[in-house]
Design an enzyme around this catalytic site. Structure first.
Site, PDB file in Angstrom:
ATOM      1  N   ASP A 101    -118.497   9.695 -93.318  1.00 23.34           N
ATOM      2  CA  ASP A 101    -117.272   9.703 -94.124  1.00 23.34           C
ATOM      3  C   ASP A 101    -117.211   8.493 -95.048  1.00 23.34           C
ATOM      4  OD1 ASP A 101    -116.427  11.746 -92.500  1.00 23.34           O
ATOM      5  OD2 ASP A 101    -115.193  10.430 -91.253  1.00 23.34           O
TER       6      ASP A 101
HETATM    7  N1  URA Z   1    -117.565  11.181 -87.021  1.00 16.97           N
HETATM    8  C1  URA Z   1    -116.598  10.874 -87.906  1.00 16.97           C
HETATM    9  O1  URA Z   1    -115.426  11.035 -87.631  1.00 16.97           O
HETATM   10  N2  URA Z   1    -116.974  10.396 -89.092  1.00 16.97           N
HETATM   11  C2  URA Z   1    -118.264  10.180 -89.441  1.00 16.97           C
HETATM   12  O2  URA Z   1    -118.531   9.732 -90.540  1.00 16.97           O
HETATM   13  C3  URA Z   1    -119.241  10.507 -88.508  1.00 16.97           C
HETATM   14  C4  URA Z   1    -118.867  11.003 -87.301  1.00 16.97           C
END
Ligand code: URA
Length: 233
Positions: A101
């Site tokens: 993310d």
């Molecule tokens: N889980 C999440 O919530 N975000 C990420 O970027 C990777 C795993």
């Protein structure tokens, strides 16, 4: 690379025999007879006695310590910074493997090797990925048990997760969470499902592969051993 190495890598002859072909004026780069020591770019046209010679492009493999504030995509519609902006300028066509993310940090791989990318991201292979998670305050045994057993996301129960508290004070708790799936925002949503907001999230491992001292925003090539390890994961 040097033209004699290019020819030898293409498998037409040994390096020395290739030197001879060049000296005899039988090798052309982009239509012009070349000299020993001439350089070839991968998109140049190389011919020996008028016959095209090509080498297979080697796959490339990189590891990045992604900082927050970058989108994991090749091009962002909203014009935000992308992880591609952090790659060194002169590298071939590589793509991120999976996604972190915008607000998540940590281990992100890039490659031109589609087979490896599929292997590491296909849910069937259940590749373990470990995250450092920081939350405010303490976490209850009840919440830990739910996270470990699997919670319902989008109507489906998540796989069992390995969840370890590694540090805990009145103000915050740090955990290591290992999951074997890669649903959208999975770790954040797993914690949301037990009413906890994740304050900090960083991927620290894929299998046993770690960032190994790579600073935030840095990128390096994977070693041969690391590439072999990932192919056999
Ligand atoms: N889980 C999440 O919530 N975000 C990420 O970027 C990777 C795993």
């Amino acid at each position: 690379m040097r033209v004699n190495k290019y020819l030898a890598d293409s498998g037409i002859a040994s390096r020395r025999a290739c030197d001879k072909l060049i000296e005899e004026g039988r090798v052309k780069i982009n239509g012009k007879i070349c000299k020993l020591g001439a350089e070839v770019e991968l998109d140049d046209v190389v011919e020996v006695d008028g016959v095209l010679v090509s080498i297979k492009k080697k796959n490339e493999y990189y590891i990045m310590n992604k900082p927050k504030g970058y989108v994991t995509t090749v091009k962002d519609d909203k014009g935000r910074k992308t992880v591609m902006d952090l790659l060194p300028p002169k590298i071939g066509r590589v793509y991120p493997i999976g996604r972190l993310d915008y607000d998540t940090e940590g281990l992100l791989l890039f490659t031109s090797d589609g087979d490896l990318a599929n292997r590491l991201t296909h849910p069937r292979h259940e590749i373990p990925k470990t995250y450092l998670v920081k939350i405010d305050g303490k976490i209850s045994e009840n919440a830990l048990a739910k996270l470990r057993n699997g919670v319902i996301l989008d109507g489906v129960k998540t796989n069992k997760a390995n969840v370890k508290v590694i540090d805990s004070t009145q103000n915050f708790t740090k955990l290591h969470v290992t999951i074997t799936e890669g649903k959208n925002r999975q770790v954040r949503r797993m914690f949301e499902s037990v009413n906890i907001e994740v304050q900090f999230l960083k991927r620290i491992k894929i299998g046993d592969l770690t960032l190994h001292g790579l600073d935030r925003g840095e990128v390096r090539k994977l070693t041969k051993e690391e590439i072999e390890y990932l192919k056999n994961l």
